[in-house]
Design a protein around this motif. Structure first.
Motif, PDB file in Angstrom:
ATOM      1  N   SER A  55      -4.970   4.296  -7.242  1.00 30.07           N
ATOM      2  CA  SER A  55      -4.025   4.610  -8.319  1.00 30.07           C
ATOM      3  C   SER A  55      -4.729   5.247  -9.522  1.00 30.07           C
ATOM      4  O   SER A  55      -4.063   5.723 -10.445  1.00 30.07           O
ATOM      5  CB  SER A  55      -3.237   3.369  -8.715  1.00 30.07           C
ATOM      6  OG  SER A  55      -4.094   2.394  -9.204  1.00 30.07           O
ATOM      7  N   LEU A  56      -6.087   5.277  -9.499  1.00 27.67           N
ATOM      8  CA  LEU A  56      -6.798   5.996 -10.560  1.00 27.67           C
ATOM      9  C   LEU A  56      -7.070   7.447 -10.176  1.00 27.67           C
ATOM     10  O   LEU A  56      -7.452   8.256 -11.026  1.00 27.67           O
ATOM     11  CB  LEU A  56      -8.119   5.287 -10.886  1.00 27.67           C
ATOM     12  CG  LEU A  56      -7.964   3.933 -11.581  1.00 27.67           C
ATOM     13  CD1 LEU A  56      -9.309   3.248 -11.716  1.00 27.67           C
ATOM     14  CD2 LEU A  56      -7.325   4.100 -12.973  1.00 27.67           C
ATOM     15  N   LEU A  64      -6.639  -0.258  -3.485  1.00 27.06           N
ATOM     16  CA  LEU A  64      -5.439   0.332  -4.091  1.00 27.06           C
ATOM     17  C   LEU A  64      -5.631   0.592  -5.582  1.00 27.06           C
ATOM     18  O   LEU A  64      -5.033   1.523  -6.143  1.00 27.06           O
ATOM     19  CB  LEU A  64      -4.230  -0.576  -3.853  1.00 27.06           C
ATOM     20  CG  LEU A  64      -3.813  -0.692  -2.382  1.00 27.06           C
ATOM     21  CD1 LEU A  64      -2.749  -1.760  -2.209  1.00 27.06           C
ATOM     22  CD2 LEU A  64      -3.316   0.646  -1.851  1.00 27.06           C
ATOM     23  N   MET A  65      -6.480  -0.229  -6.237  1.00 28.47           N
ATOM     24  CA  MET A  65      -6.783   0.016  -7.645  1.00 28.47           C
ATOM     25  C   MET A  65      -7.490   1.375  -7.799  1.00 28.47           C
ATOM     26  O   MET A  65      -7.160   2.160  -8.693  1.00 28.47           O
ATOM     27  CB  MET A  65      -7.689  -1.102  -8.157  1.00 28.47           C
ATOM     28  CG  MET A  65      -7.696  -1.246  -9.649  1.00 28.47           C
ATOM     29  SD  MET A  65      -9.044  -2.326 -10.180  1.00 28.47           S
ATOM     30  CE  MET A  65      -8.432  -3.929  -9.679  1.00 28.47           C
ATOM     31  N   ILE A  68       2.289   1.788  -3.463  1.00 34.57           N
ATOM     32  CA  ILE A  68       1.315   2.259  -4.454  1.00 34.57           C
ATOM     33  C   ILE A  68       0.917   3.704  -4.150  1.00 34.57           C
ATOM     34  O   ILE A  68       0.787   4.528  -5.066  1.00 34.57           O
ATOM     35  CB  ILE A  68       0.100   1.306  -4.504  1.00 34.57           C
ATOM     36  CG1 ILE A  68       0.552  -0.005  -5.180  1.00 34.57           C
ATOM     37  CG2 ILE A  68      -1.074   1.930  -5.250  1.00 34.57           C
ATOM     38  CD1 ILE A  68      -0.525  -1.047  -5.343  1.00 34.57           C
ATOM     39  N   ALA A  96       0.835  -1.204   0.000  1.00 36.11           N
ATOM     40  CA  ALA A  96       0.000   0.000   0.000  1.00 36.11           C
ATOM     41  C   ALA A  96       0.870   1.255   0.000  1.00 36.11           C
ATOM     42  O   ALA A  96       0.622   2.191  -0.771  1.00 36.11           O
ATOM     43  CB  ALA A  96      -0.921  -0.006   1.219  1.00 36.11           C
ATOM     44  N   PHE A 144      -5.589  10.312 -12.254  1.00 35.69           N
ATOM     45  CA  PHE A 144      -6.274  10.501 -13.534  1.00 35.69           C
ATOM     46  C   PHE A 144      -7.549  11.310 -13.353  1.00 35.69           C
ATOM     47  O   PHE A 144      -7.765  12.303 -14.038  1.00 35.69           O
ATOM     48  CB  PHE A 144      -6.598   9.145 -14.175  1.00 35.69           C
ATOM     49  CG  PHE A 144      -7.374   9.270 -15.460  1.00 35.69           C
ATOM     50  CD1 PHE A 144      -6.723   9.525 -16.655  1.00 35.69           C
ATOM     51  CD2 PHE A 144      -8.760   9.162 -15.479  1.00 35.69           C
ATOM     52  CE1 PHE A 144      -7.432   9.655 -17.846  1.00 35.69           C
ATOM     53  CE2 PHE A 144      -9.478   9.300 -16.658  1.00 35.69           C
ATOM     54  CZ  PHE A 144      -8.811   9.543 -17.838  1.00 35.69           C
ATOM     55  N   ALA A 158       2.848   5.944  -2.729  1.00 31.93           N
ATOM     56  CA  ALA A 158       4.000   6.777  -3.108  1.00 31.93           C
ATOM     57  C   ALA A 158       4.003   7.031  -4.609  1.00 31.93           C
ATOM     58  O   ALA A 158       4.259   8.152  -5.064  1.00 31.93           O
ATOM     59  CB  ALA A 158       5.305   6.101  -2.670  1.00 31.93           C
ATOM     60  N   ILE A 159       3.683   5.990  -5.408  1.00 31.17           N
ATOM     61  CA  ILE A 159       3.664   6.156  -6.859  1.00 31.17           C
ATOM     62  C   ILE A 159       2.496   7.041  -7.276  1.00 31.17           C
ATOM     63  O   ILE A 159       2.663   7.974  -8.064  1.00 31.17           O
ATOM     64  CB  ILE A 159       3.581   4.782  -7.563  1.00 31.17           C
ATOM     65  CG1 ILE A 159       4.836   3.959  -7.252  1.00 31.17           C
ATOM     66  CG2 ILE A 159       3.418   4.955  -9.063  1.00 31.17           C
ATOM     67  CD1 ILE A 159       4.693   2.491  -7.593  1.00 31.17           C
ATOM     68  N   MET A 170       0.959   9.309  -5.579  1.00 28.03           N
ATOM     69  CA  MET A 170       1.181  10.693  -5.143  1.00 28.03           C
ATOM     70  C   MET A 170       2.108  11.444  -6.102  1.00 28.03           C
ATOM     71  O   MET A 170       1.948  12.638  -6.316  1.00 28.03           O
ATOM     72  CB  MET A 170       1.760  10.714  -3.731  1.00 28.03           C
ATOM     73  CG  MET A 170       0.693  10.523  -2.659  1.00 28.03           C
ATOM     74  SD  MET A 170       1.488  10.298  -1.051  1.00 28.03           S
ATOM     75  CE  MET A 170       0.105  10.640   0.047  1.00 28.03           C
ATOM     76  N   LEU A 200       2.766  10.501  -9.311  1.00 26.48           N
ATOM     77  CA  LEU A 200       2.495  10.178 -10.713  1.00 26.48           C
ATOM     78  C   LEU A 200       2.301  11.423 -11.570  1.00 26.48           C
ATOM     79  O   LEU A 200       2.746  11.471 -12.727  1.00 26.48           O
ATOM     80  CB  LEU A 200       1.253   9.282 -10.770  1.00 26.48           C
ATOM     81  CG  LEU A 200       1.093   8.372 -11.965  1.00 26.48           C
ATOM     82  CD1 LEU A 200       0.648   6.994 -11.466  1.00 26.48           C
ATOM     83  CD2 LEU A 200       0.079   8.904 -12.930  1.00 26.48           C
ATOM     84  N   ILE A 239      -6.538  -4.803  -2.271  1.00 27.38           N
ATOM     85  CA  ILE A 239      -6.081  -4.688  -3.655  1.00 27.38           C
ATOM     86  C   ILE A 239      -7.075  -3.857  -4.465  1.00 27.38           C
ATOM     87  O   ILE A 239      -6.670  -2.988  -5.248  1.00 27.38           O
ATOM     88  CB  ILE A 239      -5.835  -6.101  -4.247  1.00 27.38           C
ATOM     89  CG1 ILE A 239      -4.560  -6.683  -3.613  1.00 27.38           C
ATOM     90  CG2 ILE A 239      -5.713  -6.050  -5.758  1.00 27.38           C
ATOM     91  CD1 ILE A 239      -4.330  -8.156  -3.895  1.00 27.38           C
ATOM     92  N   PHE A 240      -8.389  -4.056  -4.235  1.00 30.81           N
ATOM     93  CA  PHE A 240      -9.375  -3.239  -4.963  1.00 30.81           C
ATOM     94  C   PHE A 240      -9.328  -1.785  -4.493  1.00 30.81           C
ATOM     95  O   PHE A 240      -9.465  -0.854  -5.295  1.00 30.81           O
ATOM     96  CB  PHE A 240     -10.773  -3.841  -4.831  1.00 30.81           C
ATOM     97  CG  PHE A 240     -10.952  -5.059  -5.692  1.00 30.81           C
ATOM     98  CD1 PHE A 240     -11.074  -4.920  -7.079  1.00 30.81           C
ATOM     99  CD2 PHE A 240     -10.960  -6.331  -5.161  1.00 30.81           C
ATOM    100  CE1 PHE A 240     -11.202  -6.050  -7.888  1.00 30.81           C
ATOM    101  CE2 PHE A 240     -11.084  -7.463  -5.965  1.00 30.81           C
ATOM    102  CZ  PHE A 240     -11.210  -7.314  -7.342  1.00 30.81           C
TER     103      PHE A 240
END
Lengths: 223, 223, 223, 223
Positions: free
Chosen positions: C101-102, C97-98, C22, C19, C105, C24-25, C27, C29, C94-95
């Protein structure tokens, strides 16, 4: 975590976490540049052919991943013995990681221009930089037991030194050879990962905890 | 951390951290390619329509995220039982992670070319590679209790082996079927995440600590 | 680490590490898309003006960073109480975190098209998805003390539920309001981070360890 | 991990992990933009010349890596003393990390436009933002021993404050000087990493555990 233990110096968990993060990024960095093939309308198009054209990129990716694996395993092994850190040690790490994150670039360069001496030299210099900092890292930590346990086995110190020094030594050789023959130079570079994949005498010390904890040993021998 | 404990071998926290970093990057890698729609001046433009056009990318992203989730959970589960690492084990991990970081590419390929046999085969080969290394990983760690506790329940070892083998087995089936019917092949690939989302008999062992710590058990059985 | 403790179930450190990676990425991105301004030769060029033109991107970056911060803090707080994990819980993560990560966008979309109802709805749906999974996460972990300590304070459970539910509730309101007025809808979305930045009653429980360890308390009260 | 200890407040491991992830990404972010040179057909092409042309990007990369190293070491040092976190502290961290992830952009800007006052000011403001949040971070944690041990040495608190304040102070000076001479301003900025690379009096406190654990000391002084 280890901060709360009565050890001297800074804990090592933070620098391990930073290193693991940078290695993870460097290892996957080249996948960002492998783009999906786009259909073109002008000529007969085949997905299989487009994927075959991407082959050099995949190869460079695999080599870069393995070389980064070699240095990650080397870094990990050192921390097996390191107990604490200090400012100088953190900075040697930071310069080591700077070299590590340039490896995908220099590997990609070699993959795309394997017949250019410049690419061979840049790749070799990058390996010397990374290996050199890893050597300094170990030397700094073990000199008069600065950051390792005082009862550490001196054989482990020198075995690890020799193992680390192989990479830069072979790289210097490959750079020199590149003046004579580029193919031979490439072949010598290809040897480096093989040298490190083979387990060495150092590995037996990991499996023998007594080497590290000689103080705690006597209790086993009474009675 | 666990370095300071008197266990033999290298600690496992570093390889877990590297794996988590690479999984985190692989999971989010496809979002980097979902670009914001840009207004065009030549024709009537609708944001809703532009987002609908991005739909296949989102679908591939979701599938890739779930498949990576499957392998992450599988990797995590194995480390529940693993106590230490060695050089061979670290390298099996590194090759496993290499396959993992190619999954966004092969999933994106299948998402964009679902009617091309090449895409089905590449996706299947990637799943076989990742699943195969995960199987090797478990086999290497548990063979004669190399990296696990000596009193580990052998039923857990074989249950986990069967569970891991499902993925590559179904992938081989899907590749073979792709010669006959591409839609059927796609449907078989779609089965894989469902097979792994369902809890299996293995899960009950996690909740029952006695399986793992049979030595510490006797104290519970008195009186 | 916590694997070696005699707790039941899988440890939580791995899912925390995934977590954090993900987050960190996600934030960072959007910084990948803020490119350095390139001088143009055709007209009078001013670096200051070029940077001002990048302003909407910086604003979207800041909002996205703060919203991700809100969910990261929320996720972190839950793990303060969670003691172990199981397969179902890992998949809820996992859902979640999905969705996380959106967020860059959907935030970028809203930043670029603040006057489009589609952008408001997409942003709102993303917040509802992330907040909904975070709520499910907490509900799953605390229901009949599945993954938390058996003596956990029930007030903490319900305070946290209310706090998490605020986000999706306000998002639903903002989506409905977007049918009437887009500016008002934007203003309601702007409220969400403010609601979470303010410390709530929940925070006092963190500072009072007795709430969590009621069993260990009696020793303080003797004499 | 430290969650299970009877300390008050939230654990610090999660925020350390998030910070290490963001630092790892920020440090490597600029490598993503160093693309392999592509051969052109129109004029005599030399790989060596193309690499020399990339030189300013490599320099900006090195400076950005070192500045991020300075702040990472500073952040790490603070956590050496910090025992727990709260909501306010997590948010100071999040704003600090937001500034950190903008450093590659502002450093790249300065690298590409070293003669533009705007670039000097943007870089300076970024350093002031990051240093300012790091100072607030320390102030917040140590004020009336909020998040540190109650017996913490007050000299360490003020030594660290002075060390952190150097960066923003020198940046303000460099911004003011940029009105008079841009080269002098650049030279002053170049001083900052040097100031932090040199070990200070603070470092001796890390090596002397008594400063931190004065309660545990008496046992050493008997007999």
């Amino acid at each position: 975590m280890s901060d709360s233990s009565p050890n001297e110096g800074l804990s090592k968990t933070r620098i391990e976490a930073l290193a693991d993060g940078i290695f993870a990024i460097a290892m996957t960095l080249m996948v960002f540049d492998i783009k999906l093939p786009v259909p073109t309308q002008t000529m007969p198009w085949s997905l299989r052919y487009e994927l075959v054209r991407l082959w050099p990129r995949f190869l460079a990716y695999v080599i870069s991943f393995i070389m980064l694996g070699v240095y990650w395993v080397g870094h990990h092994n050192q921390y097996h013995y390191i107990r604490r850190t200090d400012r100088g040690f953190l900075w040697i790490n930071i310069f080591f990681l700077m070299g590590v994150s340039l490896l995908p670039f220099s590997t990609g360069l070699l993959g795309q221009y394997p017949a250019e001496r410049t690419a061979l030299v840049v790749y070799g210099l990058n390996l010397i930089m990374v290996g050199g900092f890893l050597y300094t890292h170990w030397w700094y930590a073990t000199r008069s037991h600065r950051l390792v346990e005082s009862q550490m086995n001196p054989e482990v110190v020198s075995l690890a030194k020799h193992r680390i020094a192989m990479g830069p030594a072979v790289s210097i050789l490959a750079i020199c050879v590149s003046l004579v023959g580029k193919r031979l130079s490439l072949a010598i570079f290809a040897l480096i990962p093989l040298l490190y994949l083979i387990p060495g005498r150092l590995d037996y010390h990991w499996l023998n905890p007594r080497e590290r904890h000689s103080k705690k040993e006597p209790s086993n021998s009474d009675s």
